[in-house]
Design a protein around this motif. Structure first.
Motif, PDB file in Angstrom:
ATOM      1  N   ALA A 295       3.218  34.695   9.988  1.00 31.71           N
ATOM      2  CA  ALA A 295       4.337  34.147  10.080  1.00 31.71           C
ATOM      3  C   ALA A 295       5.682  34.721   9.303  1.00 31.71           C
ATOM      4  CB  ALA A 295       4.465  32.900   9.746  1.00 31.71           C
ATOM      5  N   VAL A 296       6.884  35.047   9.866  1.00 26.70           N
ATOM      6  CA  VAL A 296       7.746  35.663   9.097  1.00 26.70           C
ATOM      7  C   VAL A 296       9.095  35.007   9.517  1.00 26.70           C
ATOM      8  CG1 VAL A 296       6.726  37.902   9.416  1.00 26.70           C
ATOM      9  CG2 VAL A 296       8.305  37.231  10.766  1.00 26.70           C
ATOM     10  N   ASN A 297      10.142  35.244   8.551  1.00 24.69           N
ATOM     11  CA  ASN A 297      11.649  34.958   8.877  1.00 24.69           C
ATOM     12  C   ASN A 297      12.587  35.612   7.909  1.00 24.69           C
ATOM     13  OD1 ASN A 297      13.615  33.412   9.806  1.00 24.69           O
ATOM     14  ND2 ASN A 297      12.505  31.597  10.087  1.00 24.69           N
ATOM     15  N   ALA A 298      13.670  35.565   8.084  1.00 23.78           N
ATOM     16  CA  ALA A 298      14.868  36.081   7.465  1.00 23.78           C
ATOM     17  C   ALA A 298      15.783  35.473   6.910  1.00 23.78           C
ATOM     18  CB  ALA A 298      15.407  37.392   8.075  1.00 23.78           C
ATOM     19  N   VAL A 299      16.118  35.240   5.626  1.00 25.87           N
ATOM     20  CA  VAL A 299      17.059  34.568   4.948  1.00 25.87           C
ATOM     21  C   VAL A 299      18.524  34.887   5.343  1.00 25.87           C
ATOM     22  CG1 VAL A 299      18.404  33.606   2.836  1.00 25.87           C
ATOM     23  CG2 VAL A 299      15.522  33.746   2.964  1.00 25.87           C
ATOM     24  N   GLY A 300      18.738  36.165   5.392  1.00 21.30           N
ATOM     25  CA  GLY A 300      20.171  36.899   5.742  1.00 21.30           C
ATOM     26  C   GLY A 300      20.954  36.743   4.486  1.00 21.30           C
ATOM     27  N   GLU A 301      22.047  37.491   4.894  1.00 26.45           N
ATOM     28  CA  GLU A 301      23.125  37.638   3.927  1.00 26.45           C
ATOM     29  C   GLU A 301      22.609  37.743   2.358  1.00 26.45           C
ATOM     30  OE1 GLU A 301      25.509  33.992   3.818  1.00 26.45           O
ATOM     31  OE2 GLU A 301      26.095  34.454   6.078  1.00 26.45           O
ATOM     32  N   GLY A 302      21.700  39.055   2.398  1.00 28.75           N
ATOM     33  CA  GLY A 302      21.137  39.449   1.182  1.00 28.75           C
ATOM     34  C   GLY A 302      19.893  38.583   0.522  1.00 28.75           C
ATOM     35  N   GLY A 303      19.542  37.594   1.416  1.00 32.89           N
ATOM     36  CA  GLY A 303      18.444  36.902   0.820  1.00 32.89           C
ATOM     37  C   GLY A 303      17.225  37.654   1.562  1.00 32.89           C
ATOM     38  N   PRO A 304      15.939  37.392   0.823  1.00 39.83           N
ATOM     39  CA  PRO A 304      14.837  37.799   0.958  1.00 39.83           C
ATOM     40  C   PRO A 304      14.313  37.834   2.635  1.00 39.83           C
ATOM     41  CG  PRO A 304      14.267  35.871  -0.063  1.00 39.83           C
ATOM     42  CD  PRO A 304      15.946  36.105  -0.141  1.00 39.83           C
ATOM     43  N   VAL A 356      -0.994  23.847   8.684  1.00 41.18           N
ATOM     44  CA  VAL A 356      -1.439  23.085   9.817  1.00 41.18           C
ATOM     45  C   VAL A 356      -2.677  22.053   9.693  1.00 41.18           C
ATOM     46  CG1 VAL A 356      -2.335  23.445  12.160  1.00 41.18           C
ATOM     47  CG2 VAL A 356      -0.720  24.846  11.436  1.00 41.18           C
ATOM     48  N   ALA A 357      -3.588  22.644   8.992  1.00 38.20           N
ATOM     49  CA  ALA A 357      -4.722  21.668   8.831  1.00 38.20           C
ATOM     50  C   ALA A 357      -4.696  20.332   7.922  1.00 38.20           C
ATOM     51  CB  ALA A 357      -5.977  22.480   8.177  1.00 38.20           C
ATOM     52  N   THR A 358      -3.700  20.498   6.985  1.00 37.05           N
ATOM     53  CA  THR A 358      -3.604  19.330   6.107  1.00 37.05           C
ATOM     54  C   THR A 358      -2.582  18.519   6.517  1.00 37.05           C
ATOM     55  OG1 THR A 358      -2.191  20.451   4.591  1.00 37.05           O
ATOM     56  CG2 THR A 358      -4.515  20.725   4.204  1.00 37.05           C
ATOM     57  N   GLY A 359      -1.710  18.672   7.489  1.00 37.61           N
ATOM     58  CA  GLY A 359      -0.546  18.039   8.011  1.00 37.61           C
ATOM     59  C   GLY A 359       0.374  17.876   6.824  1.00 37.61           C
ATOM     60  N   THR A 360       0.448  18.966   6.051  1.00 37.02           N
ATOM     61  CA  THR A 360       1.626  19.179   4.769  1.00 37.02           C
ATOM     62  C   THR A 360       2.564  20.028   5.259  1.00 37.02           C
ATOM     63  OG1 THR A 360      -0.147  18.516   3.414  1.00 37.02           O
ATOM     64  CG2 THR A 360       1.933  19.664   2.176  1.00 37.02           C
ATOM     65  N   VAL A 361       3.945  19.818   4.781  1.00 35.61           N
ATOM     66  CA  VAL A 361       4.969  20.443   4.921  1.00 35.61           C
ATOM     67  C   VAL A 361       5.557  21.149   3.579  1.00 35.61           C
ATOM     68  CG1 VAL A 361       7.466  21.167   5.938  1.00 35.61           C
ATOM     69  CG2 VAL A 361       5.628  19.845   7.205  1.00 35.61           C
ATOM     70  N   HIS A 362       5.697  22.346   3.124  1.00 34.40           N
ATOM     71  CA  HIS A 362       6.187  22.467   1.924  1.00 34.40           C
ATOM     72  C   HIS A 362       7.437  23.184   1.942  1.00 34.40           C
ATOM     73  CE1 HIS A 362       2.051  22.879   0.212  1.00 34.40           C
ATOM     74  NE2 HIS A 362       1.550  22.949   1.543  1.00 34.40           N
ATOM     75  N   GLU A 363       8.155  22.777   1.092  1.00 35.53           N
ATOM     76  CA  GLU A 363       9.595  22.999   0.867  1.00 35.53           C
ATOM     77  C   GLU A 363       9.858  24.081  -0.404  1.00 35.53           C
ATOM     78  OE1 GLU A 363      13.593  20.378   1.003  1.00 35.53           O
ATOM     79  OE2 GLU A 363      13.068  20.497  -1.159  1.00 35.53           O
ATOM     80  N   ILE A 364      10.385  25.238   0.089  1.00 33.89           N
ATOM     81  CA  ILE A 364      10.555  26.436  -0.803  1.00 33.89           C
ATOM     82  C   ILE A 364      11.951  26.648  -1.130  1.00 33.89           C
ATOM     83  CG2 ILE A 364       9.837  28.747  -1.166  1.00 33.89           C
ATOM     84  CD1 ILE A 364       7.237  26.753  -0.815  1.00 33.89           C
ATOM     85  N   ASP A 365      12.385  26.840  -2.607  1.00 32.77           N
ATOM     86  CA  ASP A 365      13.238  27.409  -2.870  1.00 32.77           C
ATOM     87  C   ASP A 365      13.419  28.777  -2.767  1.00 32.77           C
ATOM     88  OD1 ASP A 365      15.885  28.124  -4.076  1.00 32.77           O
ATOM     89  OD2 ASP A 365      15.815  26.449  -5.864  1.00 32.77           O
ATOM     90  N   TYR A 366      14.001  29.625  -1.961  1.00 39.27           N
ATOM     91  CA  TYR A 366      13.608  30.877  -1.944  1.00 39.27           C
ATOM     92  C   TYR A 366      14.669  31.786  -2.828  1.00 39.27           C
ATOM     93  CZ  TYR A 366      17.274  30.335   1.621  1.00 39.27           C
ATOM     94  OH  TYR A 366      18.799  29.950   2.379  1.00 39.27           O
ATOM     95  N   ASN A 367      15.618  30.911  -3.271  1.00 38.05           N
ATOM     96  CA  ASN A 367      16.624  31.647  -4.447  1.00 38.05           C
ATOM     97  C   ASN A 367      15.874  31.565  -5.768  1.00 38.05           C
ATOM     98  OD1 ASN A 367      18.564  32.432  -2.611  1.00 38.05           O
ATOM     99  ND2 ASN A 367      19.195  30.459  -2.402  1.00 38.05           N
ATOM    100  N   ASP A 368      14.944  30.938  -6.108  1.00 35.80           N
ATOM    101  CA  ASP A 368      14.132  30.671  -7.373  1.00 35.80           C
ATOM    102  C   ASP A 368      12.708  31.094  -7.251  1.00 35.80           C
ATOM    103  OD1 ASP A 368      13.749  29.968  -9.950  1.00 35.80           O
ATOM    104  OD2 ASP A 368      13.656  27.743  -9.585  1.00 35.80           O
ATOM    105  N   SER A 369      12.562  32.542  -6.926  1.00 35.47           N
ATOM    106  CA  SER A 369      11.190  33.006  -7.068  1.00 35.47           C
ATOM    107  C   SER A 369      10.265  32.356  -6.241  1.00 35.47           C
ATOM    108  CB  SER A 369      10.620  33.233  -8.516  1.00 35.47           C
ATOM    109  OG  SER A 369      11.505  34.003  -9.137  1.00 35.47           O
TER     110      SER A 369
END
Length: 390
Positions: A295-304, A356-369
């Motif tokens: 899986a991939v995605n782009a934060v944009g505007e200088g983000g990772p 997928v397997a555990t039914g968990t969604v993780h929220e990630i702060d991509y501006n804080d490592s």
């Protein structure tokens, strides 16, 4: 005895009142008013989460953390969104859910709304992508067609088709500047009115089209020789090719663009070796040696640039150099490349990755490592996830 003038005036006043005085006109609705919705100062983001095993559908409010359970949808295979509605492709076609969360972008300012979560009907065909504007939602299906829906009726709770547009498999029809933009299997990119009637053809063509994205710069199609950007200027539509920086084989080309909604930076897997980042504003591709990303995605505007590898580790890369800047584990076990794959969803401050397997969604702060900010344990499986309200 004749009535006095005072009595005549009083009688006239009483008669006027009895007949009903002219009603005062209602005050005008405030700017941005939407009947039945509550306007808010911040995005009202929600996640629509589907379990392919049980057919369970849940809507998670990211502000209140409340979860609403909806009627199950048998055999869910895919999910897509137009920013408000979720389209769940299952055994009986496509079921539409109104997440009750959306935004309206006026260019110089944005309105955010929340309303009741509800079912909005069913469509024939298996939806694979959806895009919308205030007048129409275009739901592209697996069989090479896009169903056009009356957006006013859809927002009121009824999925009412108004037309159909042929589309190259792997691409989507995109509402843009009061028109529809669509790529044909022969590489011809057409401009249509909202009823689906062709009005113009865009040059240059897009050979072997696959992959579509809507950005603030225009509509992007993935082509065998790079990307085609379709933009509007003075009521005329024109195309501009963004070629790859080097020779790229069929197994390495970008085929499925991911982005933060509205962003002009796109991400796409580059076969089993790396990941592409496309800065539409600079007309520039960057290749990152991520290895085989699931899986991939782009934060944009200088983000990772974000990439999840099969070992369950989320990586952040510099969007200009491709160098890794951070990593963190987000899934409890390795990802099965043959099974349902997780996704990375990105908004203006957080990323969301489903285990997928555990039914968990993780929220990630991509501006804080890539700090893990919250974890939502929904139970069952979190097979398919989309974010609405952005």
């Amino acid at each position: 005895m004749k009535p006095t003038p005072t009595v005549l005036v009083a009688a006239l006043a009483l008669a006027t009142t009895a007949c009903g005085a002219p009603a005062e006109p209602p005050p005008p609705a405030p700017h941005g008013y939407v009947a039945g919705a509550e306007e808010s100062a911040e995005a009202q983001s929600r996640l629509v989460v589907a379990d392919a095993t049980t057919g369970g559908v849940r809507v998670l409010d990211l502000l209140t953390e409340e979860v609403v359970e909806l009627a199950p949808v048998p055999g869910i295979r895919a999910i897509s969104t137009d920013g408000r509605h979720a389209y769940l492709s299952g055994d009986r076609g496509t079921h539409v859910v109104d997440s009750g969360s959306w935004m309206v972008d006026h260019g110089d300012h944005v309105h955010y709304y929340r309303a009741e979560i509800r079912d909005a009907g069913d469509l024939a065909g298996a939806a694979v992508a959806a895009h919308g504007d205030p007048k129409v939602s275009a739901v592209s299906t697996r069989d090479g067609a896009a169903v056009l829906l009356d957006r006013t009726a859809l927002d009121a709770g009824t999925a009412r088709p108004t037309g159909e547009v042929p589309v190259a498999p792997g691409t989507a029809v995109v509402p843009y500047e009061a028109h529809l933009i669509a790529a044909g299997a022969d590489g011809t990119v057409r401009v249509l009115d909202r009823s689906g009637k062709p009005t113009a053809t865009v040059e240059p063509p897009c050979p072997e089209p696959e992959g579509t994205a809507l950005t603030r710069r225009g509509v992007v199609f993935g082509c065998a020789d790079g990307a085609l950007l379709v933009a509007e200027d003075d009521d005329a539509f024109h195309g501009e090719k963004i070629p790859y920086p080097r020779a790229v084989g069929a197994g390495e080309r970008a085929r499925d663009f991911q982005q933060r909604p509205g962003s002009s930076t796109l991400a796409a897997r580059a076969g089993d070796r790396g990941t592409w980042s496309l800065d539409v504003g600079d007309r520039a591709w960057t290749y990152a040696e991520t290895g085989p990303a699931v899986a991939v995605n782009a934060v944009g505007e200088g983000g990772p640039l974000l990439a999840l590898t099969a070992d369950g580790v989320l990586h952040a890369h510099d969007p200009e150099t491709g160098e890794q800047t951070a990593q963190t584990r987000v899934t409890a076990r390795p990802v099965d490349p043959a099974g349902p794959l997780p996704v990375i969803l990105v908004d203006t401050s957080r990323a969301y990755v489903n285990d997928v397997a555990t039914g968990t969604v993780h929220e990630i702060d991509y501006n804080d490592s890539l700090r893990q900010a919250r974890r939502f344990e929904l139970g069952g499986q979190a097979t398919h996830v989309v974010e609405t309200g952005r």
